[in-house]
Design an enzyme around this catalytic site. Structure first.
Site, PDB file in Angstrom:
ATOM      1  N   ASN A  12      -3.941 -25.366  13.622  1.00  0.00           N
ATOM      2  CA  ASN A  12      -3.496 -24.111  14.276  1.00  0.00           C
ATOM      3  C   ASN A  12      -2.165 -23.956  14.072  1.00  0.00           C
ATOM      4  O   ASN A  12      -1.062 -24.349  14.541  1.00  0.00           O
ATOM      5  CB  ASN A  12      -3.587 -24.156  15.773  1.00  0.00           C
ATOM      6  CG  ASN A  12      -3.172 -22.908  16.530  1.00  0.00           C
ATOM      7  OD1 ASN A  12      -2.572 -22.128  16.035  1.00  0.00           O
ATOM      8  ND2 ASN A  12      -2.745 -23.088  17.966  1.00  0.00           N
ATOM      9  N   TRP A  13      -1.658 -23.083  12.867  1.00  0.00           N
ATOM     10  CA  TRP A  13      -0.520 -23.032  12.454  1.00  0.00           C
ATOM     11  C   TRP A  13       0.385 -21.814  13.289  1.00  0.00           C
ATOM     12  O   TRP A  13       1.632 -22.001  12.968  1.00  0.00           O
ATOM     13  CB  TRP A  13      -0.622 -22.257  10.803  1.00  0.00           C
ATOM     14  CG  TRP A  13      -1.229 -22.975   9.891  1.00  0.00           C
ATOM     15  CD1 TRP A  13      -1.836 -24.404  10.085  1.00  0.00           C
ATOM     16  CD2 TRP A  13      -1.459 -22.904   8.517  1.00  0.00           C
ATOM     17  NE1 TRP A  13      -2.248 -24.715   9.063  1.00  0.00           N
ATOM     18  CE2 TRP A  13      -1.988 -23.876   7.987  1.00  0.00           C
ATOM     19  CE3 TRP A  13      -1.040 -21.710   7.935  1.00  0.00           C
ATOM     20  CZ2 TRP A  13      -2.586 -23.828   6.576  1.00  0.00           C
ATOM     21  CZ3 TRP A  13      -1.531 -21.481   6.348  1.00  0.00           C
ATOM     22  CH2 TRP A  13      -2.205 -22.621   5.931  1.00  0.00           C
ATOM     23  N   LYS A  14      -0.298 -21.367  14.376  1.00  0.00           N
ATOM     24  CA  LYS A  14       0.648 -20.425  15.053  1.00  0.00           C
ATOM     25  C   LYS A  14       1.569 -19.545  14.419  1.00  0.00           C
ATOM     26  O   LYS A  14       1.036 -19.119  13.324  1.00  0.00           O
ATOM     27  CB  LYS A  14       1.530 -21.437  16.094  1.00  0.00           C
ATOM     28  CG  LYS A  14       0.791 -22.549  16.852  1.00  0.00           C
ATOM     29  CD  LYS A  14       1.401 -23.238  17.817  1.00  0.00           C
ATOM     30  CE  LYS A  14       0.647 -24.234  18.544  1.00  0.00           C
ATOM     31  NZ  LYS A  14       1.055 -24.856  19.758  1.00  0.00           N
ATOM     32  N   HIS A  98      -6.044 -19.740  23.839  1.00  0.00           N
ATOM     33  CA  HIS A  98      -4.856 -20.843  23.739  1.00  0.00           C
ATOM     34  C   HIS A  98      -3.929 -20.516  24.846  1.00  0.00           C
ATOM     35  O   HIS A  98      -3.450 -19.528  25.391  1.00  0.00           O
ATOM     36  CB  HIS A  98      -4.340 -20.375  22.447  1.00  0.00           C
ATOM     37  CG  HIS A  98      -3.208 -21.781  22.011  1.00  0.00           C
ATOM     38  ND1 HIS A  98      -2.068 -21.781  22.627  1.00  0.00           N
ATOM     39  CD2 HIS A  98      -3.507 -22.724  21.234  1.00  0.00           C
ATOM     40  CE1 HIS A  98      -1.379 -23.024  22.270  1.00  0.00           C
ATOM     41  NE2 HIS A  98      -2.398 -23.537  21.295  1.00  0.00           N
ATOM     42  N   GLU A 100      -0.939 -20.549  24.770  1.00  0.00           N
ATOM     43  CA  GLU A 100       0.224 -19.497  24.674  1.00  0.00           C
ATOM     44  C   GLU A 100      -0.258 -18.256  24.771  1.00  0.00           C
ATOM     45  O   GLU A 100       0.722 -17.236  25.151  1.00  0.00           O
ATOM     46  CB  GLU A 100       0.659 -19.785  23.213  1.00  0.00           C
ATOM     47  CG  GLU A 100       1.520 -20.993  23.117  1.00  0.00           C
ATOM     48  CD  GLU A 100       1.451 -21.954  21.904  1.00  0.00           C
ATOM     49  OE1 GLU A 100       1.257 -21.579  20.666  1.00  0.00           O
ATOM     50  OE2 GLU A 100       2.058 -23.242  21.853  1.00  0.00           O
ATOM     51  N   GLU A 170      -6.693 -28.724  25.718  1.00  0.00           N
ATOM     52  CA  GLU A 170      -5.306 -28.835  25.629  1.00  0.00           C
ATOM     53  C   GLU A 170      -4.361 -28.770  26.533  1.00  0.00           C
ATOM     54  O   GLU A 170      -4.279 -27.691  27.422  1.00  0.00           O
ATOM     55  CB  GLU A 170      -4.841 -27.753  24.647  1.00  0.00           C
ATOM     56  CG  GLU A 170      -5.626 -27.588  23.317  1.00  0.00           C
ATOM     57  CD  GLU A 170      -4.816 -26.754  22.427  1.00  0.00           C
ATOM     58  OE1 GLU A 170      -4.695 -27.288  21.242  1.00  0.00           O
ATOM     59  OE2 GLU A 170      -4.385 -25.842  22.560  1.00  0.00           O
ATOM     60  N   GLY A 176       3.105 -29.331  22.037  1.00  0.00           N
ATOM     61  CA  GLY A 176       4.386 -29.013  21.367  1.00  0.00           C
ATOM     62  C   GLY A 176       5.549 -30.039  22.112  1.00  0.00           C
ATOM     63  O   GLY A 176       6.686 -29.679  21.630  1.00  0.00           O
ATOM     64  N   SER A 216       0.057 -32.431  20.682  1.00  0.00           N
ATOM     65  CA  SER A 216       0.955 -33.461  20.277  1.00  0.00           C
ATOM     66  C   SER A 216       0.020 -34.352  19.377  1.00  0.00           C
ATOM     67  O   SER A 216       0.334 -35.633  19.435  1.00  0.00           O
ATOM     68  CB  SER A 216       1.830 -34.182  21.047  1.00  0.00           C
ATOM     69  OG  SER A 216       2.722 -33.188  21.617  1.00  0.00           O
TER      70      SER A 216
END
Ligand code: PGA
Length: 258
Positions: A12-14, A98, A100, A170, A176, A216
């Protein structure tokens, strides 16, 4: 330990990588991972790089995913992207819900469920993210939070759609932060989620659903996490931006599954 379910490692490159940077990364990955058949590999670039990355991945063993999509098919939804637009670019997976998106865009489970249905209608496979915050875990509410998120984010899916859906556990406190869930914590949560799937669907269906761990994941912890019986791969953020570390994570996953 050989699992019935294929392991899937997704990057997941965000909101990272211009088109040029994305192409440099996938060009390294297609070479480094060309030998891999035992693990399903997915990269999820930002929307702006999907088209170019799709072309760079043509004929490779790496699949393409998107990081979100609209629940609507078309229309006046400024800034949104529809499932059909992703499908046109050879996108096969889409991350939904997600943390975020839940945190910064106020996405609720019901919205995630509508998106999951729209994804399936366009033959995209959703990767549905769930996970508790630190305060929820510390208050002893992890199971309740996960059960609600799983149940409500999957509302309306048929059994056939469920086996074509992945779940990513997650824990928000691990994303992160460099604080990975221990293999035991991950296994406990994954087994719990699979138990919820049994109640929503049935034992055979629950056994077929892939549940990834995210938060992570690094080359140093991937092997232990992936060795857990209910951990079927990883959704990797930061470490997926570096070709070498993503490749090492994939290689570690292969070793746990032989
Ligand atoms: P991280 O992100 O690996 O950087 O913790 C994981 C994710 O958010 O999917």
């Amino acid at each position: 330990m050989q699992k019935d379910r294929n392991l899937t490692i997704a990057g997941n490159w965000k909101m990272n990588n211009t088109v040029a940077a994305a192409l440099a990364l996938v060009n390294d990955l297609t070479v480094a991972l060309a030998h891999v058949t035992a693990v399903d590999i997915v990269v999820c670039p930002p929307f702006t790089a999907l088209s170019d990355v799709a072309q760079a991945l043509r004929g490779s063993n790496i699949h393409l995913g998107a990081q979100d999509m609209s629940a609507h098919n078309a229309g006046a939804y400024t800034g949104d992207i529809a499932a059909e637009m992703l499908q046109e670019l050879a996108v096969r997976y889409v991350i939904l819900g997600h943390s975020e998106r839940r945190q910064y865009h106020q996405e609720l489970d019901a919205c995630v469920a509508r998106k999951a249905q729209a994804a399936h209608a366009a033959s995209l496979q959703p990767i549905i993210c769930v996970g508790e915050t630190l305060s929820q875990r510390e208050a002893g509410h992890m199971e309740q939070v996960l059960a609600t998120q799983v149940r409500e984010s999957l509302t309306g899916l048929t059994t056939n759609q469920m086996v074509e859906t992945m779940i990513a556990y997650e824990p928000v406190w691990a994303i992160g932060t460099g604080k990975t869930a221990s293999p035991e914590q991950a296994q406990e949560a994954h087994a719990f989620i699979r138990g919820v799937l049994v109640t929503l669907f049935d034992e055979a269906t629950a056994r077929r659903v892939r549940i990834q761990y995210g938060g992570s994941v690094r080359p140093s912890n991937a092997r232990e996490l992936m060795s857990q019986p209910d951990v079927d791969g990883a959704l990797v953020g930061g470490a997926s931006l570096d070709a070498q570390s993503f490749t090492e994570i994939v290689n570690n996953a292969i070793e746990t599954n032989t």
